[in-house]
Motif scaffolding. Structure first.
Motif, PDB file in Angstrom:
ATOM      1  N   TYR A 260      -4.931 -36.032   6.433  1.00 25.34           N
ATOM      2  CA  TYR A 260      -5.495 -37.326   7.015  1.00 25.34           C
ATOM      3  C   TYR A 260      -6.996 -37.420   7.711  1.00 25.34           C
ATOM      4  O   TYR A 260      -7.220 -36.997   8.729  1.00 25.34           O
ATOM      5  N   PRO A 261      -7.694 -37.947   6.799  1.00 29.10           N
ATOM      6  CA  PRO A 261      -9.314 -38.085   7.330  1.00 29.10           C
ATOM      7  C   PRO A 261      -9.279 -39.005   8.487  1.00 29.10           C
ATOM      8  O   PRO A 261      -8.555 -39.856   8.676  1.00 29.10           O
ATOM      9  N   ASN A 262     -10.052 -38.524   9.575  1.00 29.51           N
ATOM     10  CA  ASN A 262     -10.278 -39.645  10.702  1.00 29.51           C
ATOM     11  C   ASN A 262     -11.563 -40.292  10.672  1.00 29.51           C
ATOM     12  O   ASN A 262     -12.606 -39.769  10.017  1.00 29.51           O
ATOM     13  N   LYS A 268      -7.065 -34.345   9.794  1.00 30.82           N
ATOM     14  CA  LYS A 268      -5.750 -33.635  10.422  1.00 30.82           C
ATOM     15  C   LYS A 268      -4.923 -33.297   9.449  1.00 30.82           C
ATOM     16  O   LYS A 268      -4.612 -33.932   8.435  1.00 30.82           O
ATOM     17  N   ILE A 269      -4.571 -32.109   9.669  1.00 27.26           N
ATOM     18  CA  ILE A 269      -3.662 -31.251   8.505  1.00 27.26           C
ATOM     19  C   ILE A 269      -2.305 -31.305   9.136  1.00 27.26           C
ATOM     20  O   ILE A 269      -2.011 -30.727  10.489  1.00 27.26           O
ATOM     21  N   PRO A 270      -1.068 -31.582   8.665  1.00 24.68           N
ATOM     22  CA  PRO A 270       0.248 -31.514   9.271  1.00 24.68           C
ATOM     23  C   PRO A 270       0.445 -29.908   9.401  1.00 24.68           C
ATOM     24  O   PRO A 270       0.876 -29.197   8.374  1.00 24.68           O
ATOM     25  N   ALA A 271       0.752 -29.648  10.430  1.00 28.20           N
ATOM     26  CA  ALA A 271       1.076 -28.223  10.953  1.00 28.20           C
ATOM     27  C   ALA A 271       2.407 -27.990  10.553  1.00 28.20           C
ATOM     28  O   ALA A 271       2.715 -26.630   9.743  1.00 28.20           O
ATOM     29  N   ALA A 272       3.089 -28.780  10.175  1.00 30.20           N
ATOM     30  CA  ALA A 272       4.682 -28.588   9.438  1.00 30.20           C
ATOM     31  C   ALA A 272       4.451 -28.160   8.046  1.00 30.20           C
ATOM     32  O   ALA A 272       5.092 -27.071   7.589  1.00 30.20           O
ATOM     33  N   TRP A 273       3.356 -28.621   7.360  1.00 26.37           N
ATOM     34  CA  TRP A 273       3.186 -28.223   5.947  1.00 26.37           C
ATOM     35  C   TRP A 273       2.731 -26.812   5.892  1.00 26.37           C
ATOM     36  O   TRP A 273       3.278 -25.893   5.089  1.00 26.37           O
ATOM     37  N   LEU A 274       2.022 -26.383   6.896  1.00 31.07           N
ATOM     38  CA  LEU A 274       1.579 -24.945   6.939  1.00 31.07           C
ATOM     39  C   LEU A 274       2.662 -24.139   7.295  1.00 31.07           C
ATOM     40  O   LEU A 274       2.820 -22.946   6.466  1.00 31.07           O
TER      41      LEU A 274
END
Ligand SMILES: Cc1cc2nc3c(=O)[nH]c(=O)nc-3n(C[C@H](O)[C@H](O)[C@H](O)COP(=O)(O)OP(=O)(O)OC[C@H]3O[C@@H](n4cnc5c(N)ncnc54)[C@H](O)[C@@H]3O)c2cc1C
Length: 335
Positions: A260-262, A268-274
């Protein structure tokens, strides 16, 4: 009357369900009692407890735990369109949201069902479903621990950010939030339904604030583990925010990487995906585990200790660092 208790288990007071003890425990119901307690203890170790839903307790505490139970919700000012409501720190957050819905005051409906207290809500600028607390806070009323003076922080002095505020960082432990003043909207309301699941559900419709809150409640109940049944503190890690050059490098290696670009050029990168990509979803070491559906939520399957959960969290952080060169920060307060 203040009732100090000795050697108390904090098991009923934290949503992770960790059984550690505090040397002393006291509950305060009003500002005068809070001042009395602080006057006697401010030079000794003490800490404040709200609903215990954003802390991982890793060891017994040799100090005094002060549970803030200040209650009361009051309209302090209003115009035809807006209303200013002061809620005391010890009010339950979700109860406050329900109260607002009953009065038909808009602004907090997307934050329904977040556990914890009103007083802790500004500490990490709670947020969910496209809304963060800072959108509705007018001011935080506090007590300065060193002087016992009342100090007011207008919204622009709270240094709110993504799961951040001045109270979690620069001034951590310096002030106790005693009440929060919210600026809310009277009807007609402008609801926020841009966020994923709400957008799908409502599309072009114009839902009421009550409908938005109910949708949020339904989604949360279907997705998030209830601490009543399985100990947890919600999202354990913050979603990392990385610079463009790092993002480009990562995207090359991991084309599926969601982002998600701000507005400031960061991503912003979803930590859940990592965490999920590393295969940790549902992973378990004894009673410490990663939730089977929510990779961002660490859980206590029964009798895990705080340090076992902490060890697991470090294992995840190391694995994420090694594979993605991203340093995952904890959202939960490690105590
Ligand atoms: C199932 C679940 C879902 C969650 N979902 C979300 C979510 O969607 N969004 C979100 O942002 N958070 C979420 N959380 C985290 C948590 O609910 C919030 O951070 C909440 O605001 C914590 O409130 P509390 O009263 O339980 O704080 P506590 O855990 O009691 O305290 C947190 C920290 O704040 C300090 N503190 C508490 N009260 C005060 C005060 N009055 N003055 C000064 N310091 C104080 C404590 O000392 C501690 O360091 C979730 C947690 C769970 C368990």
């Amino acid at each position: 009357m203040l009732h100090y208790q000795e050697n108390v288990s904090l098991l009923p007071y934290n949503s992770f369900g960790i059984d550690v003890r505090t040397r002393q425990f006291v509950e305060v119901q009003n500002l005068a009692d809070l001042k009395t307690v602080l006057a006697a203890h401010r030079h000794h170790a003490f800490r404040v407890l709200g609903g215990g839903s954003n802390m991982l307790l890793t060891k017994d505490y040799e100090g005094l735990t002060v549970q803030l139970n200040l209650k009361g919700i009051e309209v302090i000012q209003e115009t035809e369109q807006e209303v200013w409501v002061e809620a005391q720190a010890g009010e339950n957050w979700h109860f406050f949201v329900l109260w607002c819905l009953e009065q038909n005051y808009g602004g907090v409906e997307n934050l329904a069902l977040i556990p914890g207290s009103v007083g802790a809500a500004p500490i990490q600028n709670i947020g969910a479903y496209g809304v963060e607390l800072e959108a509705v806070v007018q001011q935080c009323n506090t007590l300065e621990v060193a002087t016992l003076e009342a100090v007011t922080f207008q919204r622009d002095k709270c240094a709110f950010g993504y799961r951040e505020s001045i109270f979690k960082n620069q001034e951590k432990g310096t002030f106790i939030i005693t009440s929060v003043v919210f600026k809310l909207q009277k009807a007609p309301h402008q609801t926020h339904k841009e966020y994923g699941a709400l957008k799908t559900l409502f599309g072009d419709k114009n839902p009421s604030i009550q409908e938005v809150a109910q949708a949020v409640i339904n989604i949360r109940q279907s997705k998030l583990p209830d601490p009543k049944y399985i100990g947890n503190s919600g999202s354990f890690f913050k979603n990392p925010i990385i610079a463009e050059d790092q993002f480009k490098r990562l995207q090359k290696n991991f084309p599926q990487l969601p982002f998600y670009p701000n507005a400031t050029g960061y991503y912003k990168i979803p930590a859940a995906w990592l965490i999920d990509t590393l295969g940790f979803k549902g992973y378990r070491e004894g009673d410490a585990g990663v939730h089977e559906n929510q990779a961002l939520v660490l859980v206590n399957h029964g009798k895990a200790s705080g340090s076992e959960i902490l060890t697991l969290s470090k294992k995840i952080q190391n694995a994420v660092q090694e594979k993605f060169e991203i340093s995952l920060e904890t959202e939960v307060n490690i105590l």
